[in-house]
Design an enzyme around this catalytic site. Sequence first.
Site, short mmCIF file in Angstrom:
data_model
loop_
_atom_site.label_atom_id
_atom_site.label_comp_id
_atom_site.label_asym_id
_atom_site.label_seq_id
_atom_site.Cartn_x
_atom_site.Cartn_y
_atom_site.Cartn_z
N ASP A 44 -6.54 -19.13 -22.90
CA ASP A 44 -5.45 -18.25 -22.50
C ASP A 44 -5.99 -16.86 -22.19
OD1 ASP A 44 -2.22 -17.93 -22.72
OD2 ASP A 44 -3.25 -16.10 -23.35
N TYR A 49 -7.20 -8.45 -19.58
CA TYR A 49 -8.16 -8.53 -20.68
C TYR A 49 -9.55 -8.07 -20.27
CZ TYR A 49 -4.47 -11.49 -22.69
OH TYR A 49 -3.28 -11.99 -23.16
N LYS A 78 -2.69 -14.45 -16.18
CA LYS A 78 -1.41 -13.75 -16.09
C LYS A 78 -1.46 -12.67 -15.01
CE LYS A 78 -0.96 -14.36 -21.08
NZ LYS A 78 -2.39 -14.60 -21.40
#
Length: 322
Positions: A44, A49, A78
């Site tokens: 994930d 990030y 995402k």
Amino acid sequence: MSSYFTLKNGLKAPLVGLGLWKIPPSSAADQVYNAIKLGYRLFDGAADYGNEVEVGQGIKRALDEGIVKREDLFIVSKLWNTFHAPANVKIGLDKTLKDLGLDYVDLYYIHFPIATEFVPVETKYPPAFGVDDNAPFVFEDVPIIETYRALEEAVDAGKVKSLGISNFPGALIQDLLRNKLTHPPVALQIEHHPYLVQPRLVKYAQDLGLFVVAYSTFGPQSFVELNHPKVKNVSKLFDHELIKSIAKAHGKEPSQILLRWVTQRGLAVIPKSSNPERLLQNLQVENFDLTEDEIKQISDLDIGLRFNDPWDWKNQEIPTFV
């Protein structure tokens, strides 16, 4: 290895995956590679990030060595807040795919239901809070449905297998689903731990058949290194007497009790660890069951304490969860 959840579109997603938030780029490739060797299949990640290049390197190493095939892995990313405008959705997604070195991701979330000013990838990447992290947010008037329609085009183009929503409250989920969607969301990711259980949202999402994924399952522990002010107000869950006593009764670690509290209730988890022993412990949380009373006792720790609240990011009124 983890058991699997069958998504509404027929794909299967592992119930336990590795969360990539806060994994430094310097170690991300090795951690992903080693996690694949241990048996992890869901990873994930997110553009925000800042480690997708290195995550991709770890995946490629495992693929090149024949440890897994691409179809064995469930890769998640995402769409960040600065890429919500339809014209920019493709830019954000293509950057993620290029960094990961992949032709597609298995699940792509809208990271937050917040649309902020576009930042070109050549200017700053990841965009974080904008060109100037210390300045107030500049918002764009982009309805969620416009962003979502652009994401549906990405599914049609084969760049995304499944769409998801992250940090969405129930009313916004309901509003999105009122539209005639070609590719309805199959997953909802939320902050979920004993201090923030959100039982009504979980039930609503599960009744819709959504794959509910819990992040920050260890509660305050996830935010200690960020010096989050709310961490000072509560006991760390690893040290909580209730969690420790239940762990002792089952011969497990407190972390495993917290993860099993989630998975036994049908939610997925994405814990992070750089320690190989803990990585394996986190993966082994489906070989025992908590009693109904233990689950209730843990759930009763709920005090509505949210750590990842946009309202707190810049002391600016962002009413995501108001």
